[in-house]
Design a protein around this motif. Structure first.
Motif, short mmCIF file in Angstrom:
data_model
loop_
_atom_site.label_atom_id
_atom_site.label_comp_id
_atom_site.label_asym_id
_atom_site.label_seq_id
_atom_site.Cartn_x
_atom_site.Cartn_y
_atom_site.Cartn_z
N UNK A 7 9.43 65.79 52.46
CA UNK A 7 9.13 66.60 51.29
C UNK A 7 9.64 68.02 51.38
N UNK A 8 9.46 68.66 52.52
CA UNK A 8 9.91 70.05 52.69
C UNK A 8 11.43 70.14 52.60
N UNK A 9 12.12 69.16 53.16
CA UNK A 9 13.58 69.14 53.09
C UNK A 9 14.05 68.97 51.66
N UNK A 10 13.40 68.10 50.91
CA UNK A 10 13.76 67.89 49.51
C UNK A 10 13.52 69.16 48.68
N UNK A 11 12.42 69.85 48.93
CA UNK A 11 12.13 71.09 48.20
C UNK A 11 13.19 72.15 48.49
N UNK A 12 13.59 72.27 49.76
CA UNK A 12 14.62 73.25 50.11
C UNK A 12 15.95 72.90 49.45
N UNK A 13 16.30 71.62 49.44
CA UNK A 13 17.55 71.18 48.82
C UNK A 13 17.53 71.45 47.32
N UNK A 14 16.43 71.13 46.69
CA UNK A 14 16.30 71.35 45.25
C UNK A 14 16.38 72.85 44.93
N UNK A 15 15.76 73.68 45.75
CA UNK A 15 15.81 75.12 45.54
C UNK A 15 17.23 75.65 45.74
N UNK A 16 17.94 75.13 46.72
CA UNK A 16 19.31 75.57 46.96
C UNK A 16 20.22 75.19 45.80
N UNK A 17 20.05 74.02 45.25
CA UNK A 17 20.83 73.60 44.09
C UNK A 17 20.56 74.53 42.91
N UNK A 18 19.30 74.86 42.68
CA UNK A 18 18.96 75.79 41.59
C UNK A 18 19.57 77.16 41.84
N UNK A 19 19.58 77.61 43.10
CA UNK A 19 20.16 78.91 43.43
C UNK A 19 21.66 78.94 43.13
#
Length: 71
Positions: A7-19
């Motif tokens: 879950x934490x990895x997915x949240x970081x990936x999703x945040x990076x894509x948004x960035x």
């Protein structure tokens, strides 16, 4: 997103894509309206949080030029 193992990895990936999408919009590579719709539809952003959502929402931190714009 709620998985304990990834879950934490997915949240970081999703945040990076948004960035990355945000940077594309700020540099004129994609229209701001496209960014707005994309963040709402794919990243869970809201125009204005509901009263009951304010306590549990994720914090958004603006840095650089956007920090001045957010004031």
């Amino acid at each position: 997103m709620n998985d304990k193992k990834v879950g934490a990895t997915l949240k970081r990936a999703r945040n990076r894509i948004a960035m990355i999408k945000k940077q594309l919009a700020f540099n004129g590579k994609i229209p701001a309206s496209v960014l707005s719709f994309d963040l709402k539809n794919n990243h869970g952003y809201r125009d204005k949080p509901e009263d009951n959502e304010r306590e549990f929402g994720e914090q958004v931190i603006f840095k650089g030029k956007t920090e001045a714009w957010a004031k």
